[in-house]
Design a protein around this motif. Structure first.
Motif, PDB file in Angstrom:
ATOM      1  N   GLY A 196      38.452  47.457  40.633  1.00 30.51           N
ATOM      2  CA  GLY A 196      37.589  46.551  39.751  1.00 30.51           C
ATOM      3  C   GLY A 196      38.079  44.971  40.232  1.00 30.51           C
ATOM      4  N   LEU A 197      38.308  44.403  39.479  1.00 28.42           N
ATOM      5  CA  LEU A 197      38.622  42.828  39.527  1.00 28.42           C
ATOM      6  C   LEU A 197      40.042  42.513  40.039  1.00 28.42           C
ATOM      7  CD1 LEU A 197      40.797  41.397  37.160  1.00 28.42           C
ATOM      8  CD2 LEU A 197      38.833  42.402  35.631  1.00 28.42           C
ATOM      9  N   TYR A 198      40.851  43.736  40.089  1.00 25.55           N
ATOM     10  CA  TYR A 198      42.079  43.441  40.942  1.00 25.55           C
ATOM     11  C   TYR A 198      42.224  44.432  42.048  1.00 25.55           C
ATOM     12  CZ  TYR A 198      44.010  42.653  35.811  1.00 25.55           C
ATOM     13  OH  TYR A 198      44.352  41.832  34.959  1.00 25.55           O
ATOM     14  N   ALA A 199      41.111  44.708  42.547  1.00 24.31           N
ATOM     15  CA  ALA A 199      41.115  45.175  43.894  1.00 24.31           C
ATOM     16  C   ALA A 199      41.516  44.304  45.084  1.00 24.31           C
ATOM     17  CB  ALA A 199      39.905  45.752  44.157  1.00 24.31           C
ATOM     18  N   ARG A 200      42.194  44.793  45.971  1.00 24.80           N
ATOM     19  CA  ARG A 200      42.615  44.037  47.219  1.00 24.80           C
ATOM     20  C   ARG A 200      41.213  43.656  48.141  1.00 24.80           C
ATOM     21  NH1 ARG A 200      46.347  42.625  44.617  1.00 24.80           N
ATOM     22  NH2 ARG A 200      48.555  43.115  45.035  1.00 24.80           N
ATOM     23  N   VAL A 201      40.828  42.511  48.377  1.00 22.60           N
ATOM     24  CA  VAL A 201      39.540  42.503  49.043  1.00 22.60           C
ATOM     25  C   VAL A 201      39.671  41.233  49.979  1.00 22.60           C
ATOM     26  CG1 VAL A 201      38.043  43.208  47.175  1.00 22.60           C
ATOM     27  CG2 VAL A 201      38.767  40.902  47.147  1.00 22.60           C
ATOM     28  N   LYS A 202      38.653  41.178  50.886  1.00 21.31           N
ATOM     29  CA  LYS A 202      38.561  39.934  51.912  1.00 21.31           C
ATOM     30  C   LYS A 202      37.658  38.880  51.450  1.00 21.31           C
ATOM     31  CE  LYS A 202      39.821  42.931  55.807  1.00 21.31           C
ATOM     32  NZ  LYS A 202      39.273  43.286  57.182  1.00 21.31           N
ATOM     33  N   TYR A 253      35.024  39.161  47.861  1.00 22.38           N
ATOM     34  CA  TYR A 253      35.133  38.900  46.705  1.00 22.38           C
ATOM     35  C   TYR A 253      35.330  40.206  45.775  1.00 22.38           C
ATOM     36  CZ  TYR A 253      30.374  40.779  47.022  1.00 22.38           C
ATOM     37  OH  TYR A 253      29.224  41.481  47.402  1.00 22.38           O
ATOM     38  N   ALA A 254      35.965  40.209  44.735  1.00 24.07           N
ATOM     39  CA  ALA A 254      36.144  41.526  43.834  1.00 24.07           C
ATOM     40  C   ALA A 254      34.749  41.575  42.947  1.00 24.07           C
ATOM     41  CB  ALA A 254      37.471  41.519  43.264  1.00 24.07           C
ATOM     42  N   ILE A 255      34.722  42.853  42.111  1.00 22.94           N
ATOM     43  CA  ILE A 255      33.674  43.062  41.206  1.00 22.94           C
ATOM     44  C   ILE A 255      34.400  43.502  39.893  1.00 22.94           C
ATOM     45  CG2 ILE A 255      31.958  43.486  42.940  1.00 22.94           C
ATOM     46  CD1 ILE A 255      32.315  46.435  42.633  1.00 22.94           C
ATOM     47  N   GLY A 256      33.494  43.076  38.853  1.00 24.35           N
ATOM     48  CA  GLY A 256      34.194  43.596  37.603  1.00 24.35           C
ATOM     49  C   GLY A 256      33.201  43.247  36.514  1.00 24.35           C
ATOM     50  N   PRO A 257      33.567  43.349  35.067  1.00 27.31           N
ATOM     51  CA  PRO A 257      32.633  43.051  34.079  1.00 27.31           C
ATOM     52  C   PRO A 257      31.902  41.528  34.157  1.00 27.31           C
ATOM     53  CG  PRO A 257      34.667  43.952  33.590  1.00 27.31           C
ATOM     54  CD  PRO A 257      34.838  43.531  34.989  1.00 27.31           C
ATOM     55  N   ASN A 258      32.648  40.430  34.644  1.00 24.02           N
ATOM     56  CA  ASN A 258      32.429  39.386  34.441  1.00 24.02           C
ATOM     57  C   ASN A 258      32.549  38.302  35.650  1.00 24.02           C
ATOM     58  OD1 ASN A 258      33.093  39.894  31.416  1.00 24.02           O
ATOM     59  ND2 ASN A 258      35.259  39.806  31.942  1.00 24.02           N
ATOM     60  N   ASP A 259      32.090  37.343  35.678  1.00 22.79           N
ATOM     61  CA  ASP A 259      32.368  36.123  36.816  1.00 22.79           C
ATOM     62  C   ASP A 259      33.531  35.548  36.519  1.00 22.79           C
ATOM     63  OD1 ASP A 259      29.936  36.450  38.308  1.00 22.79           O
ATOM     64  OD2 ASP A 259      28.732  35.477  37.138  1.00 22.79           O
ATOM     65  N   GLU A 260      34.379  35.461  37.197  1.00 25.58           N
ATOM     66  CA  GLU A 260      35.770  34.805  36.971  1.00 25.58           C
ATOM     67  C   GLU A 260      36.568  34.510  38.432  1.00 25.58           C
ATOM     68  OE1 GLU A 260      38.865  37.412  35.469  1.00 25.58           O
ATOM     69  OE2 GLU A 260      37.061  38.786  34.802  1.00 25.58           O
ATOM     70  N   THR A 261      37.595  33.917  38.331  1.00 24.52           N
ATOM     71  CA  THR A 261      38.377  33.386  39.488  1.00 24.52           C
ATOM     72  C   THR A 261      39.680  34.013  39.275  1.00 24.52           C
ATOM     73  OG1 THR A 261      37.105  31.673  40.131  1.00 24.52           O
ATOM     74  CG2 THR A 261      39.062  31.961  41.100  1.00 24.52           C
ATOM     75  N   ARG A 262      40.513  34.867  39.977  1.00 25.23           N
ATOM     76  CA  ARG A 262      41.744  35.469  39.930  1.00 25.23           C
ATOM     77  C   ARG A 262      42.682  34.336  40.065  1.00 25.23           C
ATOM     78  NH1 ARG A 262      41.316  40.924  43.185  1.00 25.23           N
ATOM     79  NH2 ARG A 262      42.595  39.677  44.598  1.00 25.23           N
ATOM     80  N   ASP A 269      45.037  34.506  42.335  1.00 22.60           N
ATOM     81  CA  ASP A 269      45.126  34.240  43.551  1.00 22.60           C
ATOM     82  C   ASP A 269      43.891  33.520  44.143  1.00 22.60           C
ATOM     83  OD1 ASP A 269      43.261  36.381  43.553  1.00 22.60           O
ATOM     84  OD2 ASP A 269      44.457  37.701  44.665  1.00 22.60           O
ATOM     85  N   GLY A 270      42.965  33.177  43.626  1.00 21.89           N
ATOM     86  CA  GLY A 270      41.962  32.331  43.895  1.00 21.89           C
ATOM     87  C   GLY A 270      40.666  33.199  44.566  1.00 21.89           C
ATOM     88  N   ILE A 271      40.920  34.496  44.335  1.00 17.88           N
ATOM     89  CA  ILE A 271      39.543  35.510  44.695  1.00 17.88           C
ATOM     90  C   ILE A 271      38.615  35.317  43.678  1.00 17.88           C
ATOM     91  CG2 ILE A 271      39.042  37.647  45.025  1.00 17.88           C
ATOM     92  CD1 ILE A 271      40.346  36.854  47.517  1.00 17.88           C
ATOM     93  N   LYS A 272      37.234  35.225  43.891  1.00 13.92           N
ATOM     94  CA  LYS A 272      36.313  35.312  43.025  1.00 13.92           C
ATOM     95  C   LYS A 272      36.212  36.617  42.595  1.00 13.92           C
ATOM     96  CE  LYS A 272      35.031  30.831  43.382  1.00 13.92           C
ATOM     97  NZ  LYS A 272      35.290  30.053  42.115  1.00 13.92           N
ATOM     98  N   VAL A 273      35.798  36.815  41.334  1.00 10.49           N
ATOM     99  CA  VAL A 273      35.152  38.030  40.865  1.00 10.49           C
ATOM    100  C   VAL A 273      33.841  37.996  40.457  1.00 10.49           C
ATOM    101  CG1 VAL A 273      35.539  40.054  39.088  1.00 10.49           C
ATOM    102  CG2 VAL A 273      37.548  38.640  40.013  1.00 10.49           C
ATOM    103  N   LYS A 274      32.806  38.886  40.955  1.00  5.55           N
ATOM    104  CA  LYS A 274      31.478  38.903  40.605  1.00  5.55           C
ATOM    105  C   LYS A 274      31.194  39.785  39.434  1.00  5.55           C
ATOM    106  CE  LYS A 274      29.709  36.854  44.856  1.00  5.55           C
ATOM    107  NZ  LYS A 274      28.623  37.274  46.118  1.00  5.55           N
TER     108      LYS A 274
END
Length: 446
Positions: A94-100, A102-111, A113-118
């Motif tokens: 989910g929002l903690y996944a290693r991605v190139k 963006y990550a996905i999760g319940p909410n829009d946020e920024t981790r 480490d700067g990765i966007k979560v959609k």
């Protein structure tokens, strides 16, 4: 048999398992766990969404893909050859996944480490449900006996269940009924894919140990809600990517044994499916809590790293010969920052390629003198003896154990105490000549 309840068969859905021992998905020695006596071996994990679900690397391969599936089938064959049932963990970070991207999760946020979560919309939820279902069907088709869905430790399903993560205001957030909706969709998709008779296991955190997270009563209510979709549930606790919750996810020896048992017992009272518990349980403790009806099975993680043959030793009434886990966390990447991962009591772990399973006999038998009766000296003496040498162990104090003798004086160091007793027992059973109150000198050694 002293531990008869631990070794009673159990039926999960239509599947018979030879005992109540589950080897958790930590450490890659799947064959050794099976040969060592586990009833179920969880053979690592499978990501369900390539490029978006891995915690290890954005490039982690799908184990069911064309050029990886043969290795996956080999895992199953090794486990079956050892007499165990083969399971596989289905995982989405989910929002903690290693991605190139963006990550996905319940909410829009920024981790951090700067990765966007959609935030996931319904179309993406359906896509992820299908990914879980397809992965489970792949596992079934290649020969796994069951699947193990990771719904705990702060991964994607838990991110929707827990208000610590889920800040949504639509029908997937807010009330428990809403927060359960997407995790239940995943389970329904998996069940539809594998049919009614393929066993589904689910791990979940009974308590996340962080302020503002999900309460146990809500976790229990979720388990009751999805009981008809799963066949067994494993009770854990804590969060992985959170320092406050992580120490309750993989406990140290500052925490008592069986920290998750009380929650598991309450779940057992509420459901009719088999319940397992994980976390710092010894074989004797496991036998007792199964005998008392508190749980049906016990999952062992680090115990299989410390001694993959532990169950067989326990089954043959030789629990004193089990090299016990001391909960030092050297086997855990967070504790070592990936730089010195290993096991303090099993040198073969992470060194399987050059340390053989069985100690071989030396071609030339010698007289070997070991100076110092600490844990290193004891292990050296035992190994030299197994290789056929004549061994003399010199210790200048009046007792073996080295610094362990002083460490065990702390009341919470029960795991170190057990390990020290294991070492002393092995020395007693060997023919190593021990000389106490004997300071080594060059002349004496000569």
């Amino acid at each position: 048999m002293e531990l008869e309840y631990l070794f009673k068969p159990i039926k999960i859905n239509k599947m018979m398992v030879k005992n109540r021992i589950v080897a958790a998905p930590v450490g890659d020695t799947f064959e050794e766990k099976a040969i060592g006596g586990a009833g179920i071996v969880i053979a690592g994990h499978a990501i369900v969404d390539y490029g978006r679900s891995s915690f290890a690397s954005a490039d982690e391969k799908d184990i069911f893909s064309k050029y990886e599936v043969e290795k996956t089938v080999e895992r199953i064959r090794m486990i079956h050859a050892g007499g165990a049932k083969a399971s596989i963990e289905l995982f989405h970070g989910g929002l903690y996944a290693r991605v190139k991207e963006y990550a996905i999760g319940p909410n829009d946020e920024t981790r951090s480490d700067g990765i966007k979560v959609k935030a996931m919309d319904e179309a993406l939820m359906q896509e992820i449900c299908k990914a879980y279902a397809d992965t489970a069907k792949n596992a079934q088709d290649v020969g796994f006996d069951m699947v193990f869905l990771h719904f705990g430790h702060g991964w994607l399903p838990a991110q929707f269940l827990s208000p610590l993560f889920n800040k949504r205001t639509d029908e997937y957030g807010g009330s428990l009924e809403n927060r359960m909706r997407f995790p239940k969709m995943i389970l329904k998709a998996v069940r539809d894919a594998v049919g009614p008779f393929f066993p589904i296991d689910m791990r979940i955190s009974a308590y996340e140990w962080v302020e503002g997270s999900i309460e146990f009563e809500d976790v229990k209510a979720f388990i009751e809600e999805v009981e008809d979709l799963i066949d067994t549930v494993q009770i854990s606790a804590g969060l992985d990517i959170n320092h406050e919750g992580n120490v309750h996810c993989i406990t140290t020896n500052f925490v008592d044994h069986m920290p998750n048992l009380a929650w598991a017992e309450k779940v057992k009272e509420a459901v009719s499916i088999p319940v397992s518990v994980v976390g710092a349980v010894s074989p004797k403790e496991a036998n007792q809590i199964i005998k008392e009806g508190k749980v049906d099975m016990v999952a062992f993680g680090r115990a299989f790293i410390a001694d993959p043959s532990g169950p067989n030793k326990a089954m043959n009434d030789h629990a004193e010969d089990i090299s016990t886990c001391i909960r030092c966390l050297h086997c855990y990447h967070i504790a070592t920052n990936h730089r010195n991962v290993g096991c303090s009591v099993n040198p073969r772990f992470m060194n399987e390629e050059f340390i053989p399973k069985e100690v071989t006999q030396a071609k030339e038998k010698k007289k070997v003198v070991i100076v110092g009766g600490g844990p290193g000296g004891i292990q050296a003496a035992l190994t030299a003896k197994k290789r056929g040498h004549e061994v003399i162990l010199l210790e200048k104090s009046d007792a073996l154990g080295g610094q362990l003798k002083y460490i065990v004086k702390e009341y919470y160091k029960i795991d170190i105490k057990n390990y020290l007793q294991y070492l002393l027992t092995q020395i007693e059973k060997s023919n190593v000549e021990v000389r106490l109150n004997c300071a080594a000198t060059p002349e004496m050694v000569k």
